[in-house]
Design a protein around this motif. Structure first.
Motif, PDB file in Angstrom:
ATOM      1  N   ILE A 104       0.827  -1.201   0.000  1.00  0.00           N
ATOM      2  CA  ILE A 104       0.000   0.000   0.000  1.00  0.00           C
ATOM      3  C   ILE A 104       0.866   1.258   0.000  1.00  0.00           C
ATOM      4  O   ILE A 104       0.477   2.286  -0.520  1.00  0.00           O
ATOM      5  N   ASN A 105       2.063   1.168   0.541  1.00  0.00           N
ATOM      6  CA  ASN A 105       2.951   2.323   0.648  1.00  0.00           C
ATOM      7  C   ASN A 105       3.775   2.573  -0.604  1.00  0.00           C
ATOM      8  O   ASN A 105       4.589   3.488  -0.627  1.00  0.00           O
ATOM      9  N   TYR A 106       3.590   1.750  -1.634  1.00  0.00           N
ATOM     10  CA  TYR A 106       4.383   1.871  -2.852  1.00  0.00           C
ATOM     11  C   TYR A 106       3.521   2.180  -4.072  1.00  0.00           C
ATOM     12  O   TYR A 106       2.413   1.668  -4.206  1.00  0.00           O
ATOM     13  N   PHE A 107       4.068   2.988  -4.947  1.00  0.00           N
ATOM     14  CA  PHE A 107       3.546   3.130  -6.301  1.00  0.00           C
ATOM     15  C   PHE A 107       4.450   2.258  -7.151  1.00  0.00           C
ATOM     16  O   PHE A 107       5.669   2.436  -7.144  1.00  0.00           O
ATOM     17  N   LYS A 108       3.876   1.293  -7.873  1.00  0.00           N
ATOM     18  CA  LYS A 108       4.667   0.359  -8.667  1.00  0.00           C
ATOM     19  C   LYS A 108       4.402   0.574 -10.146  1.00  0.00           C
ATOM     20  O   LYS A 108       3.261   0.783 -10.552  1.00  0.00           O
ATOM     21  N   THR A 109       5.461   0.490 -10.943  1.00  0.00           N
ATOM     22  CA  THR A 109       5.311   0.596 -12.388  1.00  0.00           C
ATOM     23  C   THR A 109       6.428  -0.155 -13.089  1.00  0.00           C
ATOM     24  O   THR A 109       7.533  -0.286 -12.553  1.00  0.00           O
ATOM     25  N   ALA A 110       6.122  -0.630 -14.291  1.00  0.00           N
ATOM     26  CA  ALA A 110       7.124  -1.248 -15.153  1.00  0.00           C
ATOM     27  C   ALA A 110       7.367  -0.373 -16.380  1.00  0.00           C
ATOM     28  O   ALA A 110       8.129  -0.751 -17.266  1.00  0.00           O
ATOM     29  N   ASP A 111       6.735   0.789 -16.436  1.00  0.00           N
ATOM     30  CA  ASP A 111       6.855   1.717 -17.558  1.00  0.00           C
ATOM     31  C   ASP A 111       8.200   2.455 -17.466  1.00  0.00           C
ATOM     32  O   ASP A 111       8.382   3.320 -16.608  1.00  0.00           O
ATOM     33  N   LEU A 112       9.132   2.109 -18.353  1.00  0.00           N
ATOM     34  CA  LEU A 112      10.489   2.664 -18.267  1.00  0.00           C
ATOM     35  C   LEU A 112      10.522   4.178 -18.461  1.00  0.00           C
ATOM     36  O   LEU A 112      11.298   4.871 -17.793  1.00  0.00           O
ATOM     37  N   ALA A 113       9.708   4.693 -19.352  1.00  0.00           N
ATOM     38  CA  ALA A 113       9.690   6.147 -19.561  1.00  0.00           C
ATOM     39  C   ALA A 113       9.194   6.858 -18.306  1.00  0.00           C
ATOM     40  O   ALA A 113       9.759   7.879 -17.898  1.00  0.00           O
ATOM     41  N   LEU A 114       8.160   6.334 -17.676  1.00  0.00           N
ATOM     42  CA  LEU A 114       7.651   6.926 -16.441  1.00  0.00           C
ATOM     43  C   LEU A 114       8.695   6.853 -15.333  1.00  0.00           C
ATOM     44  O   LEU A 114       8.908   7.821 -14.598  1.00  0.00           O
ATOM     45  N   VAL A 115       9.364   5.721 -15.214  1.00  0.00           N
ATOM     46  CA  VAL A 115      10.415   5.571 -14.203  1.00  0.00           C
ATOM     47  C   VAL A 115      11.506   6.605 -14.425  1.00  0.00           C
ATOM     48  O   VAL A 115      11.959   7.260 -13.475  1.00  0.00           O
ATOM     49  N   ALA A 116      11.934   6.782 -15.666  1.00  0.00           N
ATOM     50  CA  ALA A 116      12.978   7.771 -15.969  1.00  0.00           C
ATOM     51  C   ALA A 116      12.533   9.171 -15.566  1.00  0.00           C
ATOM     52  O   ALA A 116      13.306   9.932 -14.963  1.00  0.00           O
ATOM     53  N   VAL A 117      11.297   9.523 -15.859  1.00  0.00           N
ATOM     54  CA  VAL A 117      10.779  10.853 -15.502  1.00  0.00           C
ATOM     55  C   VAL A 117      10.719  11.005 -13.987  1.00  0.00           C
ATOM     56  O   VAL A 117      11.137  12.036 -13.436  1.00  0.00           O
ATOM     57  N   LEU A 118      10.213   9.998 -13.293  1.00  0.00           N
ATOM     58  CA  LEU A 118      10.136  10.089 -11.837  1.00  0.00           C
ATOM     59  C   LEU A 118      11.520  10.285 -11.224  1.00  0.00           C
ATOM     60  O   LEU A 118      11.688  11.089 -10.303  1.00  0.00           O
TER      61      LEU A 118
END
Length: 80
Positions: free
Chosen positions: A3-17
């Motif tokens: 619940i405490n995590y935002f999870k993603t596998a989207d590489l472009a989004l990860v790079a922006v974050l």
């Protein structure tokens, strides 16, 4: 704990974050052999940034984005 995590596998989004909130990445989850999940600690700043990403309201410097994307790929293949 999830619940405490935002999870993603989207590489472009990860790079922006990681460009905008560099210390927000907490876990690189390699539990699935077909997909790596990047887990970020939830915060109002992160939520706002994700919303702005998906609504195409962000502007990033292209070389900084590309270099960060390469660093994200390094994290995928790095041995912990």
């Amino acid at each position: 704990m999830d619940i405490n995590y935002f999870k993603t596998a989207d590489l472009a989004l990860v790079a922006v974050l990681l460009l905008f909130i560099p210390d927000s990445l907490e876990v690189v989850d390699r539990g699935n052999p077909h997909k790596v999940l990047f887990c970020f600690g939830k915060s109002p700043d992160l939520d706002s940034l994700v919303k702005r990403y998906w609504s195409r309201e962000l502007t990033v410097e292209p070389q900084a984005f590309f270099n960060q994307l390469k660093q994200v790929k390094v994290r995928i293949y790095a041995e912990d």
